[in-house]
Scaffold this active site. Structure first.
Site, PDB file in Angstrom:
ATOM      1  N   CYS A 121       4.451  11.787  16.793  1.00  0.00           N
ATOM      2  CA  CYS A 121       4.470  10.686  15.826  1.00  0.00           C
ATOM      3  C   CYS A 121       4.879  11.181  14.448  1.00  0.00           C
ATOM      4  O   CYS A 121       4.314  10.749  13.428  1.00  0.00           O
ATOM      5  CB  CYS A 121       3.118   9.990  15.754  1.00  0.00           C
ATOM      6  SG  CYS A 121       2.596   9.322  17.330  1.00  0.00           S
ATOM      7  N   HIS A 129       2.399  11.515   9.416  1.00  0.00           N
ATOM      8  CA  HIS A 129       2.349  10.869  10.726  1.00  0.00           C
ATOM      9  C   HIS A 129       2.932   9.457  10.576  1.00  0.00           C
ATOM     10  O   HIS A 129       2.817   8.852   9.510  1.00  0.00           O
ATOM     11  CB  HIS A 129       0.864  10.806  11.119  1.00  0.00           C
ATOM     12  CG  HIS A 129       0.590  10.360  12.515  1.00  0.00           C
ATOM     13  ND1 HIS A 129       0.577   9.041  12.890  1.00  0.00           N
ATOM     14  CD2 HIS A 129       0.262  11.058  13.631  1.00  0.00           C
ATOM     15  CE1 HIS A 129       0.255   8.947  14.175  1.00  0.00           C
ATOM     16  NE2 HIS A 129       0.065  10.154  14.662  1.00  0.00           N
ATOM     17  N   ASP A 139      -4.535  10.755   4.272  1.00  0.00           N
ATOM     18  CA  ASP A 139      -4.697  10.552   5.706  1.00  0.00           C
ATOM     19  C   ASP A 139      -5.544  11.712   6.220  1.00  0.00           C
ATOM     20  O   ASP A 139      -5.053  12.819   6.402  1.00  0.00           O
ATOM     21  CB  ASP A 139      -3.330  10.529   6.382  1.00  0.00           C
ATOM     22  CG  ASP A 139      -3.456  10.440   7.898  1.00  0.00           C
ATOM     23  OD1 ASP A 139      -4.584  10.470   8.416  1.00  0.00           O
ATOM     24  OD2 ASP A 139      -2.403  10.339   8.559  1.00  0.00           O
TER      25      ASP A 139
HETATM   26  C1  LIG Z   1      -2.228  12.961  10.752  1.00  0.00           C
HETATM   27  C2  LIG Z   1      -2.557  11.755  11.588  1.00  0.00           C
HETATM   28  N1  LIG Z   1      -2.597  10.552  11.017  1.00  0.00           N
HETATM   29  C3  LIG Z   1      -2.888   9.436  11.718  1.00  0.00           C
HETATM   30  C4  LIG Z   1      -3.151   9.500  13.047  1.00  0.00           C
HETATM   31  C5  LIG Z   1      -3.456   8.232  13.773  1.00  0.00           C
HETATM   32  O1  LIG Z   1      -4.835   8.134  13.996  1.00  0.00           O
HETATM   33  P1  LIG Z   1      -5.438   7.157  15.083  1.00  0.00           P
HETATM   34  O2  LIG Z   1      -5.172   7.795  16.402  1.00  0.00           O
HETATM   35  O3  LIG Z   1      -6.889   7.126  14.768  1.00  0.00           O
HETATM   36  O4  LIG Z   1      -4.776   5.845  14.956  1.00  0.00           O
HETATM   37  C6  LIG Z   1      -3.134  10.747  13.689  1.00  0.00           C
HETATM   38  C7  LIG Z   1      -3.425  10.878  15.124  1.00  0.00           C
HETATM   39  O5  LIG Z   1      -2.638  10.610  15.984  1.00  0.00           O
HETATM   40  C8  LIG Z   1      -2.814  11.884  12.942  1.00  0.00           C
HETATM   41  O6  LIG Z   1      -2.769  13.086  13.517  1.00  0.00           O
END
Ligand SMILES: Cc1ncc(COP(=O)(O)O)c(C=O)c1O
Ligand SMILES: Cc1ncc(COP(=O)(O)O)c(C=O)c1O
Lengths: 414, 145, 414, 145
Positions: free
Chosen positions: C365, C123, C199
């Protein structure tokens, strides 16, 4: 003019009793404020009807949530006189906003030898971020001294501004209550080629704030200190500055196009809002702004002057009690720090707590200021729209009880 | 909650007239501790002789009645004791602060007056501040010997 | 095993109708999840009875709020198998947690030429922070490729790990659903002298997560994707690492002693929680963890496998529809990305929205991954504990309607 | 809400058979724009002759039916027009997207089919993507001339 006894009824927590049957008297508003029914209902409504991430979905709830979130941004922009909502970045707190400036602006603009001016009355949140960034860039911190009566030392201004790149100053001190002359500081700073970062954590909730009139460059504020939810706050900055600054946090929403080793960034303010933001909290802050607007910020300030006048009068009657900060209630906000002979603030706060009063004891995240004042800590009562003369009377009575508990000995114990 | 449990007369007495509140160039245990909650700070000094006996103990610093009285009583209680006995006292004091009943209280002397602090959780940090410094000092001492 | 039809009743928003009378079908759980009554009530209870800042007050409410906040930390520590609550730092989101690691660990430990490994399925939130920090330190990003069937390319592992300082890998992909073999990656990375940052934004809500078994070094997670309030999230890291890292944000609470030009810092985790934290939100996340524990994470996972199996079966019956990611439901989570011939995901999402379904269209994203997949965007339905077979059926029906609207033309429009 | 308002036949036609979808080495207007919401991207090319007339217009990129059809119609609508006329079209199109009724719609030709997008606020960004690129291109052109 509103009646604080009526206002109180909007705050469910003020019905609470503590330590058995003692009605809660909340006098730690400089730390965080209580929330009116309207703000709580706004959060519930969001989670029960509109909860969605913002900006990224094409479906109904995403549209509703985005509209609520961006609507709150517009309300806040209007509340502080910003020229548009693109100048408002949502953050968790004033602390996060101040760190954003220190990191995004500071790391890109400070070089070895550059001067960062920080007043002696700054909160750690407007000091430590600058310590971290000056350590990383080789710039240096220059303290701006204060006078004996708790004002910024304006005589020192030409000296501290000489060669300064940025001036970090609080709109209102969270210990002394001092309201700083931001416009005057900004004019002098700009003439000296420095930017001005205003820590509005205490000022924005209590004073009529207009960034256009202030002529500052950055204003950090804290939503939870102005009736908003925890986790709400923001940064205002002039659009040109935000545009020119590199991003701070990286992630979703702040980008345009992304490759493995580089990316282009979204327009402001989104460039500075990486990842899922504090959505419900920012919307709740919008509801708090509505509530404050309904009370009227002129009246909020008038009530504050009125209650501080009464509090200062009553506290000054107590033998051996010293109040810090400006004597004139029109030059200060509703924060009253004091020292009571023979009683360490920590003991004092514990004793008044048993009477139901929440006051703060300690260094108030302003250790450098404590050294200037020559005390290890102070006691602090701070007022807001729901505080009444009864609360002041309760404080005075509780201080009497504290005095009784610690029958008088000799002088300051340090 | 009765304040009398917290502010026993003996605590106020140690607060008003702290024992052994002075600087020692101890060459032995000399540890500074600070409570970020309220800014209280304490430095504990202990002189340990060649046989492992604490021949002198003192403190400096400032803070509330609880932290000051606790430090003052600490110095009285450990003086003349051997380092391993002192470790026992530290342990018993911590047990008392954790609300555990038990033997060992008699060894604590005046310190038993601090028992009431247990009912005021935020104040426990004040009571143990000097003890944290002492314990750190003992570890340093033991590493060096 | 819980019945999702019963679970649904705990979520007030699932009563909503959109676009007139269409019952809401929430299939964007990978973006954010809905909140059960228990979490909403927890927030209301906090604001109505316990609201106070944490850690700094000696009065009753401060004690209650601190106990609730630290209690939530302990719940989360237990939920992910951390060895203690000092290893949990509260943040706003997974994004903030990932930025914390990139800034606090990265700036202190990366030198020119150092390698930061980032998988091609990361992401943006686990990529952009590393772009920013590698640009600042002179380190470089090395992409870890994926295979055609959507797994990490383990054959490439020795090559990418060679000389790596840190490996950034998601526990579960938010596009492909792929569950990555964290333990295997961690063992290899450690043997190569690299740390592992996981993550867990998608993994922690959906999988049984145990950091001790994973053997990773950092785990970022997002509370709002696991039934918690917006503005909740956190970082787990091994205590030795947190202890050794410099602070990230500066301000109140994270300090011990402060002078104008330097300071000493508080113990972990407080060193990383500057200023007023997201108090109510973190407490609300604790309530969400209670709720998930009551459902049982084994059953949460079993339900997910069950519904994904059904969804994949049904979607595969649709002509011209391609599903991305692993085919085996036991190797993937409840995220299903797909492409439907002749229909751009954006159009598709708009059409299914008019039927009441919230699905996501776009790059999620993950633009680098889109390039690898050779698509500009995908449609994505993602499931959670309240989703039922009826929701899958509604999706299939809505896709039929989309197909009707865009009568078939020829092939992919790009 | 009726989907027929959004997906008019003419839009689907431009989507399926986009007009002027090709690269031009224009030496004139050549601007790329991206919609971070969904990853759609468009490059608009316009060849402007010495008299200020757009002698050729084309686009490239990929995205949803709305962004593609809007770009396709844009190229048709501005071809052969003078730069200042084109500015008028941009303005009229933006007015329509802002939900303003008014004169000027006749100048928009097929583009009127995009009127239904107004009821889908998140999709407006798709419809205006090519127009943002065009407007940026015109500004650049005017700065240079
Ligand atoms: C794999 C992954 N990492 C990071 C994020 C970002 O998380 P947050 O929405 O808590 O900033 C997301 C969600 O959008 C995600 O799916
Ligand atoms: C003057 C001042 N600045 C900054 C802060 C920090 O604000 P926040 O609590 O929103 O992080 C505070 C509050 O503690 C404050 O009083």
């Amino acid at each position: 003019m509103f009646d604080p006894k009526v206002v109180r009824k909007d705050f469910p927590i003020l019905e609470r009793r503590v330590h058995g049957d003692k009605p809660l008297v909340w006098l730690d508003n400089a730390s965080t404020t209580q929330k009116p029914r309207r703000v709580i209902d706004c959060l519930v409504d969001f989670y029960e009807h509109h909860n969605s991430n913002v900006h990224r979905g094409v479906y109904a709830l995403a549209e509703e949530a985005t509209e609520l979130y961006e609507g709150a941004r517009a309300k806040i922009a209007a509340f502080i006189g910003a020229s548009g909502k693109r100048e408002i970045v949502f953050t968790r707190s004033a602390t996060e906003s101040l760190n954003l400036v220190a990191n995004a602006w500071g790391r890109a603009n400070l070089k070895p030898g550059d001067k960062v001016v920080v007043t002696e009355m700054e909160h750690h949140s407007n000091l430590i971020p600058w310590q971290l960034v000056t350590q990383a860039t080789g710039a240096q911190i220059v303290p701006w001294p204060i006078t004996d009566d708790g004002f910024l030392d304006l005589e020192a201004m030409p000296r501290v501004l000489d060669g300064a790149k940025i001036v970090c100053v609080s709109q209102m001190s969270n210990v002394l209550g001092t309201i700083n002359p931001i416009r005057q500081v900004a004019d002098a700073a700009h003439a000296a080629g420095a930017l001005v970062l205003v820590d509005g954590a205490q000022g924005v909730p209590h004073l009529i704030t207009n960034v256009a009139e202030m002529e500052a460059d950055f204003l950090a504020f804290s939503g939870h200190k102005m009736l908003g939810p925890t986790g709400s706050g923001g940064l205002w900055a002039r659009a040109e500055l935000l545009d020119a600054m590199p991003p701070f946090l990286g992630g979703g929403e702040m980008i345009l196009e992304v490759w493995i080793d580089h990316a282009t960034y979204n327009e402001i303010p989104y460039k500075f809002e990486a990842g899922t933001p504090n959505i419900a909290q920012s919307i709740g802050l919008g509801a708090a702004v509505d509530y404050l607007n309904d009370l009227g910020m002129e009246d909020v300030r008038a009530h504050e002057i009125e209650i501080v006048t009464y509090a200062l009068d009553e506290l000054r009657k107590i033998d051996g009690l010293k109040v810090f900060g400006p004597a004139d209630p029109t030059k200060r906000g509703g924060v009253v720090s004091f020292w009571m002979e023979d009683l360490h603030p920590h003991d004092l706060a514990t004793i008044v707590d048993t009477e139901g009063l929440a006051i703060r004891a300690g260094h108030h995240c302003a250790q450098p200021l404590m050294r200037v004042l020559g005390v290890p800590a102070t006691s602090r009562a701070s007022f807001y729209v729901y505080n009444t003369h009864d609360d002041v009377d309760a404080l005075v009575a509780a201080l009497g009880k504290a005095r009784e508990t610690f029958a008088r000995g000799g002088g300051l114990p340090f | 909650m009765s304040l009398d449990d917290l502010y026993r007369e003996v605590i106020l007495d140690h607060y008003r007239s702290p024992r052994n509140k002075r600087h020692i160039d101890s060459g032995g245990i000399d540890v500074h501790r600070n409570n970020p909650l309220c800014g209280d700070d304490i430095t504990v000094y202990v002189v340990v002789d060649a046989t492992g006996v604490a021949t002198d103990a003192a403190f400096e610093g400032q803070g509330c009645s609880i932290s000051q009285a606790s430090a003052s009583m600490l110095t009285e209680q450990i003086r003349g004791k051997k380092v391993d006995e002192i470790e026992g006292i530290v342990l018993n004091f911590r047990k008392m602060m954790a609300g555990e009943e038990g033997p060992g209280e008699e060894e604590l002397g005046d310190l038993v007056a601090l028992k009431g602090v247990v009912k005021y959780p935020v104040r426990i940090k004040c009571a143990v501040l000097a003890w944290d410094a002492l314990q750190e000092g003992i570890s340093q001492y033991e590493k060096a010997h």
